[in-house]
Design an enzyme around this catalytic site. Structure first.
Site, PDB file in Angstrom:
ATOM      1  N   GLU A 244     -16.215  27.268  -1.071  1.00 48.49           N
ATOM      2  CA  GLU A 244     -16.382  26.318  -2.168  1.00 48.49           C
ATOM      3  C   GLU A 244     -15.745  26.837  -3.449  1.00 48.49           C
ATOM      4  O   GLU A 244     -15.032  26.098  -4.137  1.00 48.49           O
ATOM      5  CB  GLU A 244     -17.864  26.031  -2.395  1.00 48.49           C
ATOM      6  CG  GLU A 244     -18.118  25.022  -3.521  1.00 48.49           C
ATOM      7  CD  GLU A 244     -19.539  24.508  -3.554  1.00 48.49           C
ATOM      8  OE1 GLU A 244     -19.925  23.815  -2.601  1.00 48.49           O
ATOM      9  OE2 GLU A 244     -20.259  24.802  -4.524  1.00 48.49           O
ATOM     10  N   ARG A 270       2.854   9.127 -30.083  1.00 48.94           N
ATOM     11  CA  ARG A 270       2.032   8.982 -31.284  1.00 48.94           C
ATOM     12  C   ARG A 270       2.758   9.561 -32.497  1.00 48.94           C
ATOM     13  O   ARG A 270       3.275  10.673 -32.456  1.00 48.94           O
ATOM     14  CB  ARG A 270       0.701   9.707 -31.072  1.00 48.94           C
ATOM     15  CG  ARG A 270      -0.196   9.791 -32.295  1.00 48.94           C
ATOM     16  CD  ARG A 270      -0.881   8.491 -32.598  1.00 48.94           C
ATOM     17  NE  ARG A 270      -1.969   8.673 -33.536  1.00 48.94           N
ATOM     18  CZ  ARG A 270      -2.528   7.707 -34.242  1.00 48.94           C
ATOM     19  NH1 ARG A 270      -2.089   6.451 -34.096  1.00 48.94           N
ATOM     20  NH2 ARG A 270      -3.527   7.950 -35.052  1.00 48.94           N
ATOM     21  N   GLN A 281       3.732  21.973 -34.790  1.00 50.48           N
ATOM     22  CA  GLN A 281       3.456  23.171 -34.017  1.00 50.48           C
ATOM     23  C   GLN A 281       1.989  23.275 -33.600  1.00 50.48           C
ATOM     24  O   GLN A 281       1.676  23.779 -32.510  1.00 50.48           O
ATOM     25  CB  GLN A 281       3.831  24.406 -34.849  1.00 50.48           C
ATOM     26  CG  GLN A 281       4.514  25.480 -34.050  1.00 50.48           C
ATOM     27  CD  GLN A 281       5.004  26.615 -34.915  1.00 50.48           C
ATOM     28  OE1 GLN A 281       4.226  27.198 -35.670  1.00 50.48           O
ATOM     29  NE2 GLN A 281       6.286  26.935 -34.812  1.00 50.48           N
TER      30      GLN A 281
END
Length: 381
Positions: A244, A270, A281
């Site tokens: 798992e 955007r 940056q």
């Protein structure tokens, strides 16, 4: 040292990704992943072979090893916006089918593995108790031998898939004086006298995976349904947790791939202060850090799975991979919300859902603190 996937691995990844994206939803969208469990979506995952990836072919499974199982779960997580469904399938497969595959007698394997591989049966792992989360050596649930049966009494506090499960892999104390050497593992059916499954919990995330309490009151399981021998439950559990912790978190790699694509696209489109977000940056470096975390986690996870397949010592590698993948998922999800700003806080974009689905990853399958303790022990501390 070869870091390339084989042609077969690439083909399988692409087939899973394309099939999941087509039948289980686009990789992103309004409120993606916010719904609950449905049998139809489970059946679709089964049709794609996802619920039986590492179950032997003779029982209708894929017969895959750990790395190939992880790659398929990664493609599943990338293509499916419902991370809860990815988690539910992974828990069914790794915490339940794996110990049945590796420790059950032939009669039980024949009875259960075919249904688990086809999706006809859903499995839940019932280990956690109110006073036994990370400390699994103190289980209050007891199993007493009575003729050819064991009789179980006790309550499990958090069992993923339990409200919809047909099969339970559970653990109980058979020798209270022996500590973790007194635990025994069982595989039993639900819907029988003595087992009660509670209502699904309301949770922060992973809504596509229902979880709840399981109560045993005089629940009889035939001795033939032991997984391994009496007293070897801790070893059975650790074996299943190796699978798992190594494979399940590949689904989060897929989520982070999908998330990163969305962030890059958003930063390109955007505009603020007359510039694209990606031109700042503060944004571009945040995205670069997301990529770095993802790739570091991917390499650690692939290595852990490879060691598991090679039957080599994998404890340290698996613990490192589990911490890296889970903590990267949380950190990247926080960054994604920040990059999307106000829209990332709104449910309709699906971005905040990534965070809510990622938060529990540092808790289940052994907390980050437990994994770091394992690392320390492996280093000789």
């Amino acid at each position: 040292m070869n870091f390339d996937l084989t042609d077969d691995q690439r083909k399988r990844y692409d087939e899973v990704f394309d099939g999941v994206r087509e039948s289980l939803g686009a990789p992103s969208g309004p409120g993606a992943g916010a719904g609950g469990f449905t049998r139809d979506r489970w059946k679709e995952a089964a049709r794609l072979g996802l619920v039986g990836l590492c179950i032997p072919g003779e029982y209708g499974g894929g017969g895959l090893g750990a790395l190939d199982t992880a790659l398929s779960l990664e493609a599943f997580g990338r293509g499916c916006p419902d991370t809860g469904l990815v988690f539910a399938v992974s828990a069914h497969l790794l915490a339940c089918a794996v110990p049945i595959r590796d420790f059950a007698g032939e009669q039980v394997r024949a009875d259960l593995l075919g249904g688990l591989a086809s999706g006809e049966l859903i499995a839940a792992n019932a280990m956690t108790e109110d006073e036994a989360g990370s400390d699994v050596g103190t289980l209050a649930t007891v199993a007493v031998r009575d003729g050819d049966d064991y009789v179980l009494d006790g309550e499990k506090s958090f069992a993923s898939n339990a409200p919809v499960a047909d099969v339970l892999v559970t653990y109980a104390t058979t020798d209270p004086k022996a500590g973790y050497l007194g635990l025994t593992a069982f595989a039993g059916r639900t819907g029988r006298p003595g087992v009660t499954v509670g209502e699904p919990f309301d949770k922060m995330g992973l809504h596509g995976c229902q979880a709840g309490r399981v109560t045993f009151t005089g629940y009889r399981i035939p001795s033939s349904h032991l997984l391994g021998a009496e007293g070897t439950g801790a070893a059975v559990f650790q074996h299943s947790m190796g699978w798992e912790r190594a494979c399940l978190f590949a689904g989060y790699l897929g989520l982070m791939d999908r998330q990163l694509d969305a962030c890059v696209e958003h930063a390109r489109q955007r505009r603020q202060f007359g510039r694209h977000l990606g031109g700042f940056q503060a944004v571009s470096h945040r995205i670069a850090a997301m990529k770095q975390r993802l790739e570091a986690a991917r390499l650690l996870l692939y290595r852990a799975c490879w060691l598991l397949d090679q039957q080599r010592d994998h404890t340290l590698a698996v613990a490192l991979a589990k911490v890296a993948a889970s903590e990267a998922a949380v950190a990247n999800s926080l960054d994604a919300v920040q990059i999307f700003g106000g829209s990332g806080f709104r449910t309709e974009t699906g971005i905040e859902q990534h965070l809510r689905d990622s938060i529990p990853s540092t808790i289940f399958s052994g907390t980050s603190e437990v994994q770091r303790e394992l690392v320390a022990r492996e280093l000789g501390l």
